[in-house]
Write an enzyme that holds these catalytic residues in place. Structure first.
Site, PDB file in Angstrom:
ATOM      1  N   CYS A 145       2.914   5.256 -10.282  1.00  0.00           N
ATOM      2  CA  CYS A 145       1.751   4.930  -9.906  1.00  0.00           C
ATOM      3  C   CYS A 145       0.996   3.950  -8.931  1.00  0.00           C
ATOM      4  O   CYS A 145       1.116   2.770  -9.568  1.00  0.00           O
ATOM      5  CB  CYS A 145       1.163   5.521 -11.421  1.00  0.00           C
ATOM      6  SG  CYS A 145      -0.776   5.455 -11.046  1.00  0.00           S
ATOM      7  N   CYS A 148      -2.162   2.241 -10.442  1.00  0.00           N
ATOM      8  CA  CYS A 148      -2.137   1.651 -12.131  1.00  0.00           C
ATOM      9  C   CYS A 148      -1.400   0.624 -11.756  1.00  0.00           C
ATOM     10  O   CYS A 148      -1.921  -0.734 -12.172  1.00  0.00           O
ATOM     11  CB  CYS A 148      -1.551   2.222 -12.999  1.00  0.00           C
ATOM     12  SG  CYS A 148      -1.728   4.669 -13.413  1.00  0.00           S
ATOM     13  N   ASP A 149      -0.619   0.009 -11.286  1.00  0.00           N
ATOM     14  CA  ASP A 149       0.217  -0.341 -11.113  1.00  0.00           C
ATOM     15  C   ASP A 149       1.018  -1.810  -9.695  1.00  0.00           C
ATOM     16  O   ASP A 149       1.514  -2.365  -9.988  1.00  0.00           O
ATOM     17  CB  ASP A 149       2.183  -0.426 -11.309  1.00  0.00           C
ATOM     18  CG  ASP A 149       2.113   0.790 -12.891  1.00  0.00           C
ATOM     19  OD1 ASP A 149       1.006   0.188 -13.750  1.00  0.00           O
ATOM     20  OD2 ASP A 149       2.997   1.231 -12.768  1.00  0.00           O
TER      21      ASP A 149
END
Ligand code: NAP
Length: 321
Positions: A145, A148-149
């Site tokens: 992801c 997300c990261d």
């Protein structure tokens, strides 16, 4: 004896565009739906795959685009506004052999319902390499992801790798190009699967390039990723590419394991539904969104089938009360 004495009219499992749209329609039909939305950190994250998407540009009604998390927050609020009740838990098993249908959750015990809408979506696939699992679990620079990261300090101004050749790989690469010094897409063929318009835009970014005909045979690094071993799918030659982050974008698997053999599934795990409808092999059980759609897999089609599932559940309840 169920942990919750009330027999619900309809329980909706999952909280992506399909689940919330089903909830909006069911709530407005005065069915007082209960949504079991997932817990996060597990297979079914509340809000679904759109929680991993910064900019959604193809959901109608948002000419400037809309943030994926924002879109899901709005859908959830709209469902709540009409009386949807929400439980933060995962369904771990079901029993559809008798009425009412029974749903067992991780922490909240067993629920029962006359009708069930399954909208649990699909989750990211992994390559299955030992070092991939190790470095993903330890936060060592392997992720599925980018949204997300990608903004983590460890990836700033560093070379990053995206594995895959579909739309997800393109959107992940585009997102990562905001942070990394360079983004290398590793694709196993010499032609992308991604839509041409999206691919053209992403590949026009001077920070993005593609390693064609290549697969990742290993991920290198002890505490943190230092590079990937690449295998040439034509010549078989191996080479090393230095990088500080590896992002997987190699497709998804439907979240149907908790169903066991309670409903008919395809060999790939996707739920089988009637053509042009959301009815499954079990009367009173409906499938909506990516969990039953291995073709379109779009937020707007998920929302559409969520609407269909609620209307079909309502009709089924009327006919079977
Ligand atoms: P996808 O279209 O199934 O693409 C998966 C990619 O990963 C393919 O290029 C595939 O290679 C590659 N791949 C699969 N297994 C692999 C393996 N073991 N090793 C190496 N490569 C592997 O999945 P997706 O990109 O996640 O997209 C899913 C759906 O969501 C699509 O319908 C897509 O249109 C949609 N989507 C849309 C947007 C948007 O902005 N509109 C964004 C993201 C996703 P091959 O090509 O060789 O099979």
């Amino acid at each position: 004896m169920s942990d919750h004495p009330r027999t619900e009219n309809v329980i909706i499992i999952g909280s992506g565009p399909a689940g919330w749209t089903a909830a909006i329609y069911a709530a407005r039909a005065n069915l007082s739906p209960l949504v079991i939305e997932g817990m996060g950190g597990t297979e079914m994250i509340p809000g679904g795959q759109l929680m991993f998407t910064t900019e959604v540009e193809n959901f109608p009604g948002f000419p400037e685009g809309v943030d994926g998390q924002d879109l899901m927050t709005r859908m959830r609020a709209q469902a709540e506004r009409y009386g949807t009740r929400i439980v933060q838990d995962d369904v771990v098993s079901v029993d559809f052999s008798a009425q009412p249908k029974k749903l067992r959750t991780s922490y909240s015990g067993e629920f029962q319902a006359k009708a069930v809408i399954i909208a649990t979506g699909a989750r990211a696939n992994w390559l299955g390499l030992e070092n991939e699992t190790r470095l993903a679990r330890s936060g060592g620079g392997v992720s599925a992801c980018a949204v997300c990261d990608g903004a983590l300090p460890a990836f700033r101004d560093q070379p990053l790798v995206v594995v895959g050749g579909g739309d997800s790989a393109m959107t992940e690469a585009e997102h990562l190009a905001k942070y990394g010094s360079e983004v290398v897409i590793i694709h196993r063929r010499d032609e992308l699967r991604a839509s041409k318009m999206l691919a053209d835009r992403v590949l026009a970014n001077p920070k993005v390039r593609v390693e064609w005909n290549s697969t990742v045979s290993d991920i290198l690094g002890d505490q943190f990723v230092t590079g990937v071993r690449l295998s040439d799918t034509v010549s078989g030659e191996e080479r090393t590419l230095e990088c500080k982050g590896v992002f997987m974008a190699i497709g998804h698997t439907p979240n149907t394991a908790f169903l066991g053999d309670a409903v008919h599934l395809k060999p790939t795990g996707y739920m089988v539904v009637e053509a042009g409808a959301t009815r499954t092999s079990v009367p009173g059980v409906f499938g909506a969104g990516d969990v039953m759609d291995d073709t379109y897999r779009q937020a707007v089609t998920a929302a559409g089938t969520g609407c269909m599932a609620a209307l079909e559940a309502e009709q089924w309840l009327v006919e079977n009360e």
